[in-house]
Design an enzyme around this catalytic site. Structure first.
Site, PDB file in Angstrom:
ATOM      1  N   GLY A   1      78.674  40.247  76.823  1.00 54.98           N
ATOM      2  CA  GLY A   1      78.838  40.634  75.428  1.00 54.98           C
ATOM      3  C   GLY A   1      78.341  39.588  74.449  1.00 54.98           C
ATOM      4  N   ASP A   2      77.790  38.493  74.946  1.00 57.98           N
ATOM      5  CA  ASP A   2      77.347  37.414  74.061  1.00 57.98           C
ATOM      6  C   ASP A   2      75.985  37.739  73.449  1.00 57.98           C
ATOM      7  OD1 ASP A   2      77.846  34.315  73.413  1.00 57.98           O
ATOM      8  OD2 ASP A   2      75.715  34.648  73.761  1.00 57.98           O
ATOM      9  N   PHE A   3      75.919  37.689  72.121  1.00 63.07           N
ATOM     10  CA  PHE A   3      74.689  38.064  71.431  1.00 63.07           C
ATOM     11  C   PHE A   3      73.530  37.138  71.781  1.00 63.07           C
ATOM     12  CE2 PHE A   3      71.753  37.721  67.830  1.00 63.07           C
ATOM     13  CZ  PHE A   3      71.339  39.040  67.723  1.00 63.07           C
TER      14      PHE A   3
END
Length: 219
Positions: free
Chosen positions: A149-151
């Site tokens: 989920g890390d951009f």
């Protein structure tokens, strides 16, 4: 760390080029304590300079290293005075209360699996999977974490693995032919797992290099 770097360079030519450009891995680790998790909450959704300023004011008020008792003694007005939002103040109070009550046991975390650590930490308001994964990587020193989920990680994977493939000579998209910019479609968790498969068991180290390649500040 050398073993991890050698593995990544051998298993992935794209990552090898990034590693050679960035240089030695200098991941900074914190101790797996209450203080580190409270700091992670303060840093959520803030840019680097603002987060540092607010954290310094907060720590000066609550005392360093941060403790549950130091936070619980502060009023909502005092927390707001250092720049903490009402929501973030509530998160910090919940973390402090659950730790003081023994519901959150930091001594147990090093012995738990990644999944158990995430389940244990996310019982606290404001701590989601991403924050728990950062704790795994930068305080518990777990080497094989992939924060899907890390951009920053998603953006780097798009840039180096998806967009780079589309931009190869002879491959012109319909948008490029019409002179339009290609729409950025970040990889799904499934695509990320597939790309990162070759990095195992050092996916955390690979992610650090992806962040650095985009000059993204890590914990």
């Amino acid at each position: 760390m050398r073993k991890a770097i050698n593995h990544l360079k051998k298993s992935d030519p794209v990552l090898r080029a990034i590693i050679e450009r960035i240089g030695p891995c200098r991941m900074e680790f914190g101790s797996p304590q209450f203080h580190s998790l409270a700091e992670a909450i303060v840093y959520q959704q803030l840019n680097g300079k603002a987060a540092v300023t607010i954290f310094k004011r907060f720590a000066a008020l609550a005392g360093e290293p941060l403790t549950p008792e130091g936070i619980l003694k502060l009023s909502d007005e005092q927390l707001r005075s250092v720049g903490l939002s009402k929501q973030k103040s509530a998160y910090l109070k919940d973390l402090a209360a659950k730790t003081a009550e023994g519901l959150l046991d930091f001594a147990r975390l090093p012995e738990q699996s990644d999944e158990e650590v995430i389940a244990h930490l996310t019982q606290v308001k404001g701590i989601g999977e991403w924050t728990a994964q950062m704790f795994l990587m930068f305080t518990l020193k777990r080497e094989n974490v992939l924060p899907t989920g890390d951009f920053g990680v998603r953006m780097a994977m798009y840039k180096y693995y998806l967009d780079a493939q589309r931009a190869k000579p002879g491959k012109k998209s319909a948008a490029a032919k019409k002179g339009r910019k290609r729409k950025i479609k970040l990889p799904s968790p499934e695509q990320m797992e597939k790309i990162a498969k070759r990095w195992e068991p050092y996916r955390s180290v690979a992610c650090w290099y992806l962040w650095k390649s985009l000059d993204v500040k890590t914990m």
